[in-house]
Structures are given as structure tokens and as C-alpha cells.
Design a protein around this motif. Structure first.
Motif: not given
Length: 201
Positions: A27-44
Motif C-alpha cells: 500500500i505504501f509503495m503505491d502498488v496498484h490495488p488490483v495487485l495488492t488484493f491479489l497478493v493479499a488473497s494468495v498469502f494464506i
């Protein structure tokens, strides 16, 4: 089956401590929200598979009073549950720090996650342990790096299909995409079940 889903969270208590700082970094690196949501979903979900690959958990799971169908079902249903929770936490983080995102970002991020999961989950029952996590990481990097340019290229090459889709109403596009993604996810679920039932541990 609920206990199998709960087990994933219990086993990952330490990794979950990393989850929020990991997402905040994006979020602080201003990564596109789509990629942020994708990475968050992949994590667990993929941390769970990586843990099970190292610990050879499938031998233990098959000694428990669960059928192999239930074990696979817990993986696929658990992935959806964790995706929803991850998107909720990520959305809260975006709002807390005044970062903008849209429902479209959430829809695309979750759709990409389900497609990625559908393509990679069967690999955990096909490939030999020790190679799976590496293959998934490489696949994720390729998807993140090559996905957008490939989509743009295909859109230019198949302009007729692109124009047809662009002329459709937003509700039809969203509904059609959702149905297609869910169908692919269910087919992946069936494939993983078929492979897992024949696998020898």
C-alpha cells in the motif's frame, strides 16, 4: 471440514504476523490495488500448501476421519474464505491510510486469484514435493509481469471480440466473468479431487 479450514489458520499463526506489514508495504509503495488484493488473497492459501509440502501433511490428513473429497473441499472452500477475509482487511488498510480503490479493483483482484488458484491447486497433487512451491512462485511472477501486456496484445489482435465485449453492459460483463471464473474454479476442484483420490501416500 470446518476444522480442516481452521487448522490452516492455527498452523500459520507466525506467518499471519507478517501478513499485515506485508500488505502495508504494498500500500505504501503505491502498488496498484488490483495487485495488492491479489497478493493479499494468495498469502494464506499458498502458505498452507507450502507448509504441507514441507511437513508431508497429507499422510497425517489421510489418517484423520475425513474423506479425500472433504480434504480437497476444505482447501477450495478455505481459499475462498481466506480471500474474503484478506480483501476485507486490505480494504480496511486502504481506507485507514486514505488510499483510493474501487469495487472494480476488488472484483478483478479476486477474479485473478480464483483463476490463479484454479490453475495451480491441482499442481500440488501432480508435481513431486519440493518442486511445487517453486513452480507456483515462478507462475505468480510470470502472471504478474506478463499478464497485463498479454491481455493488451490479445485485445489488439482480436479487436472484433474486444469491440463485442466493450458494447456489452457492465452487469452482463460482470455476470459473465463471474460465471466463467466460478466454472473454471469448480472444474479445478473436480480435477484435484479426482487426482487426490487416486494418489498413494
Amino acid at each position: 471440514m470446518f476444522h480442516l479450514i481452521k487448522r490452516d489458520v492455527i498452523l500459520q499463526k507466525k506467518q499471519l504476523m507478517i501478513f499485515l506489514p506485508f500488505i502495508l508495504f504494498f500500500i505504501f509503495m503505491d502498488v496498484h490495488p488490483v495487485l495488492t488484493f491479489l497478493v493479499a488473497s494468495v498469502f494464506i492459501p499458498f502458505n498452507t500448501y507450502a507448509y504441507d509440502e514441507k511437513a508431508e501433511t497429507n499422510i497425517l490428513l489421510n489418517s484423520l476421519p475425513y474423506t479425500r473429497k472433504e480434504i480437497i473441499a476444505s482447501r477450495y472452500l478455505g481459499a475462498v474464505v481466506y480471500m474474503i477475509l484478506s480483501i476485507g482487511l486490505t480494504s480496511a488498510a486502504f481506507i485507514s491510510f486514505g488510499k483510493l480503490f474501487s469495487m472494480t479493483d476488488i472484483a478483478i483482484g479476486s477474479g485473478l486469484f480464483l483463476l490463479f488458484a484454479a490453475c495451480t491447486f491441482p499442481l500440488f497433487y501432480i508435481l513431486k514435493p519440493g518442486y511445487i512451491t517453486t513452480a507456483v512462485i515462478i507462475g505468480f511472477i510470470i502472471l504478474s509481469a506478463m499478464g497485463p501486456p498479454v491481455v493488451i496484445y490479445l485485445a489488439e489482435q482480436f479487436s472484433g471480440i474486444t469491440d463485442f465485449i466493450m458494447n456489452l453492459s457492465i452487469p452482463i460483463v460482470y455476470t459473465g466473468s463471474t460465471v466463467l471464473i466460478m466454472l473454471i474454479y469448480l472444474l479445478s476442484w473436480g480435477l484435484s479431487t479426482a487426482i487426490y483420490q487416486r494418489k498413494v501416500f
